[in-house]
Enzyme design. Structure first.
Site, mmCIF file in Angstrom:
data_model
loop_
_atom_site.group_PDB
_atom_site.id
_atom_site.type_symbol
_atom_site.label_atom_id
_atom_site.label_comp_id
_atom_site.label_asym_id
_atom_site.label_seq_id
_atom_site.Cartn_x
_atom_site.Cartn_y
_atom_site.Cartn_z
ATOM 1 N N ARG A 81 6.953 6.480 -12.804
ATOM 2 C CA ARG A 81 6.265 5.816 -11.681
ATOM 3 C C ARG A 81 5.786 4.466 -12.203
ATOM 4 O O ARG A 81 4.983 4.401 -13.133
ATOM 5 C CB ARG A 81 5.085 6.662 -11.192
ATOM 6 C CG ARG A 81 4.179 5.902 -10.250
ATOM 7 C CD ARG A 81 3.198 6.780 -9.520
ATOM 8 N NE ARG A 81 3.879 7.536 -8.470
ATOM 9 C CZ ARG A 81 3.247 8.177 -7.478
ATOM 10 N NH1 ARG A 81 1.934 8.167 -7.413
ATOM 11 N NH2 ARG A 81 3.930 8.831 -6.573
ATOM 12 N N HIS A 134 10.541 5.170 -2.947
ATOM 13 C CA HIS A 134 9.937 6.463 -3.318
ATOM 14 C C HIS A 134 10.923 7.570 -2.918
ATOM 15 O O HIS A 134 10.679 8.344 -2.004
ATOM 16 C CB HIS A 134 8.596 6.620 -2.598
ATOM 17 C CG HIS A 134 7.707 7.682 -3.164
ATOM 18 N ND1 HIS A 134 8.038 8.435 -4.274
ATOM 19 C CD2 HIS A 134 6.485 8.122 -2.760
ATOM 20 C CE1 HIS A 134 7.054 9.283 -4.525
ATOM 21 N NE2 HIS A 134 6.102 9.115 -3.627
ATOM 22 N N GLN A 192 10.055 11.386 -2.462
ATOM 23 C CA GLN A 192 9.255 11.662 -1.273
ATOM 24 C C GLN A 192 10.154 11.899 -0.056
ATOM 25 O O GLN A 192 9.956 12.848 0.714
ATOM 26 C CB GLN A 192 8.323 10.469 -1.004
ATOM 27 C CG GLN A 192 7.414 10.685 0.184
ATOM 28 C CD GLN A 192 6.395 11.771 -0.076
ATOM 29 O OE1 GLN A 192 5.689 11.719 -1.073
ATOM 30 N NE2 GLN A 192 6.322 12.768 0.788
ATOM 31 N N ASP A 227 2.114 5.596 6.486
ATOM 32 C CA ASP A 227 1.625 5.618 5.105
ATOM 33 C C ASP A 227 0.440 4.657 5.048
ATOM 34 O O ASP A 227 0.170 3.923 6.014
ATOM 35 C CB ASP A 227 2.777 5.165 4.176
ATOM 36 C CG ASP A 227 2.450 5.264 2.693
ATOM 37 O OD1 ASP A 227 1.446 5.905 2.334
ATOM 38 O OD2 ASP A 227 3.211 4.686 1.889
ATOM 39 N N CYS A 262 3.127 10.823 3.554
ATOM 40 C CA CYS A 262 3.392 11.205 2.158
ATOM 41 C C CYS A 262 2.125 11.603 1.420
ATOM 42 O O CYS A 262 2.195 12.310 0.419
ATOM 43 C CB CYS A 262 4.117 10.070 1.431
ATOM 44 S SG CYS A 262 3.148 8.563 1.289
ATOM 45 N N ARG A 293 7.724 18.779 -2.121
ATOM 46 C CA ARG A 293 7.997 17.935 -3.297
ATOM 47 C C ARG A 293 8.395 18.834 -4.477
ATOM 48 O O ARG A 293 9.311 18.531 -5.218
ATOM 49 C CB ARG A 293 6.750 17.111 -3.679
ATOM 50 C CG ARG A 293 6.321 16.051 -2.671
ATOM 51 C CD ARG A 293 7.265 14.873 -2.627
ATOM 52 N NE ARG A 293 7.425 14.230 -3.915
ATOM 53 C CZ ARG A 293 6.588 13.325 -4.442
ATOM 54 N NH1 ARG A 293 5.548 12.923 -3.763
ATOM 55 N NH2 ARG A 293 6.840 12.779 -5.625
HETATM 56 N N1 NVA Z 1 3.060 3.468 -0.396
HETATM 57 C C1 NVA Z 1 2.149 4.202 -1.235
HETATM 58 C C2 NVA Z 1 2.654 5.587 -1.480
HETATM 59 C C3 NVA Z 1 1.757 6.457 -2.311
HETATM 60 C C4 NVA Z 1 2.357 7.814 -2.575
HETATM 61 C C5 NVA Z 1 1.926 3.460 -2.536
HETATM 62 O O1 NVA Z 1 2.899 2.917 -3.076
HETATM 63 O O2 NVA Z 1 0.789 3.386 -2.995
HETATM 64 N N1 CP Z 2 2.995 11.214 -2.113
HETATM 65 C C1 CP Z 2 2.786 10.984 -3.425
HETATM 66 O O1 CP Z 2 3.653 10.514 -4.142
HETATM 67 O O2 CP Z 2 1.546 11.359 -3.865
HETATM 68 P P1 CP Z 2 0.896 11.008 -5.270
HETATM 69 O O3 CP Z 2 0.627 9.527 -5.283
HETATM 70 O O4 CP Z 2 -0.370 11.817 -5.309
HETATM 71 O O5 CP Z 2 1.844 11.388 -6.362
#
Ligand code: NVA
Ligand code: CP
Length: 304
Positions: free
Chosen positions: A104, A131, A134, A220, A260, A288
């Protein structure tokens, strides 16, 4: 055998995705009936987090253990990644000591550089652009509730972020439609989403029009990780892009709601929607675990 990575949704073909969903359903059933299934015993997953996470960490770590393997967590703060070790060097070393890596991070280019220097499969656990895990879970959840997603309409309300880009890619791979409504100046950038065309999506200035008749309404956070400096401005710009009960009404009785997570009730979604009858967010979060177990099995063992 060439190494398979999952860096963006369209790294997998439709057949592969259908296979992964079939495996995920079987793996989920085994898990629910307490049947031990350890195809990845002695395999090690390294998880690298440069941003926060609850679901992604938990689902990958628990998932690898449930498949008989082990998982190691690294973050920027406590590893040499935060002290400027080149990503190429980190990839060489980490991939000699492990069997599969999940990352990540910020720019997609970072994960691409890692993968180019990795001896083992690399999975995108979220970047600024995408992502993909997801959306695998989201579509698997849709199928569990409503059957095939082919030809269906997904309404995306809010920011054209990493999750939105991935929905758009998935629509091309699996042949469904995405109706997107973002505030002005937050529109989809097809190049950033890495789309081949615009056949599978349509943009709407009015979020109610985007939601009208949709099979699934999804949204989101207004401010994604890494963009916190824009928080105040975004709160104003997105104020009319909340998924609320009126929007779900125009979508229709049978429409599902997904997010998500983590969610901000009263911002991108009203509490009575996320906690209401259309919402499948807890199934979505749980899935997930199951789809990522199937994904790791596929990347390491192929079609079993
Ligand atoms: N769009 C959000 C998703 C978090 C799971 C982010 O990138 O923070
Ligand atoms: N939806 C998702 O990826 O959640 P986290 O940021 O908690 O991993």
């Amino acid at each position: 055998m060439a190494i398979k990575h999952f860096l963006q949704f369209n790294d997998l073909a439709r057949d592969d995705i259908e296979y992964i969903f079939q495996r995920a359903a079987w793996i989920k059933k085994q898990f629910k009936s307490y049947q031990q299934y350890w195809p990845l015993s002695d395999r090690t997953l390294v998880m690298i987090f440069e941003k926060a996470s609850t679901r992604t960490r938990l689902s990958f770590e628990a998932g690898m253990q449930q498949l008989g393997g082990s998982a190691i967590y690294l973050n920027t703060r406590d590893s040499q990644l935060g002290r400027g070790e080149p990503v190429e060097d980190a990839a060489q070393v980490i991939s000699r000591m492990s069997d599969i890596v999940m990352i990540r991070t910020f720019e997609q280019s970072i994960i691409e550089r890692f993968a180019a220097n990795s001896r083992v499969p690399v999975i995108n656990g979220l970047t600024n652009e995408y992502h993909p895990c997801q959306i695998l879970a989201d579509i698997f959840t849709f199928i569990e509730h409503r059957g095939s997603i082919q030809g269906k309409t997904v309404a995306w309300i809010g920011d054209s972020n990493n999750v939105c880009n991935t929905w758009l890619q998935a629509a091309e791979v699996l042949d469904f439609n995405v109706h997107v409504s973002t505030p002005p100046e937050y529109e989809v950038e097809p190049e950033r989403a890495n789309l081949y065309g615009t056949d599978h999506f349509e943009e709407f200035a009015d979020p109610m029009q985007a939601a009208k008749g949709a099979d699934l309404v999804t949204t989101d956070v207004w401010t994604s990780m890494g963009f916190e400096a824009e928080n105040e401005e975004r709160r104003k710009d997105f104020a009319d892009w909340q998924v609320d009960a009126d929007m779900m009404r125009v979508a229709g009785e049978n429409a599902l709601f997904m997010h998500c997570l983590p969610a901000h009730r009263g911002e991108e979604v009203a509490a009575d929607v996320i906690d209401g009858k259309h919402s499948v967010v807890w199934d979505e979060a749980e899935n997930r675990l199951h789809v990522q177990k199937a994904l790791m099995e596929y990347l390491l063992l192929g079609k079993v």
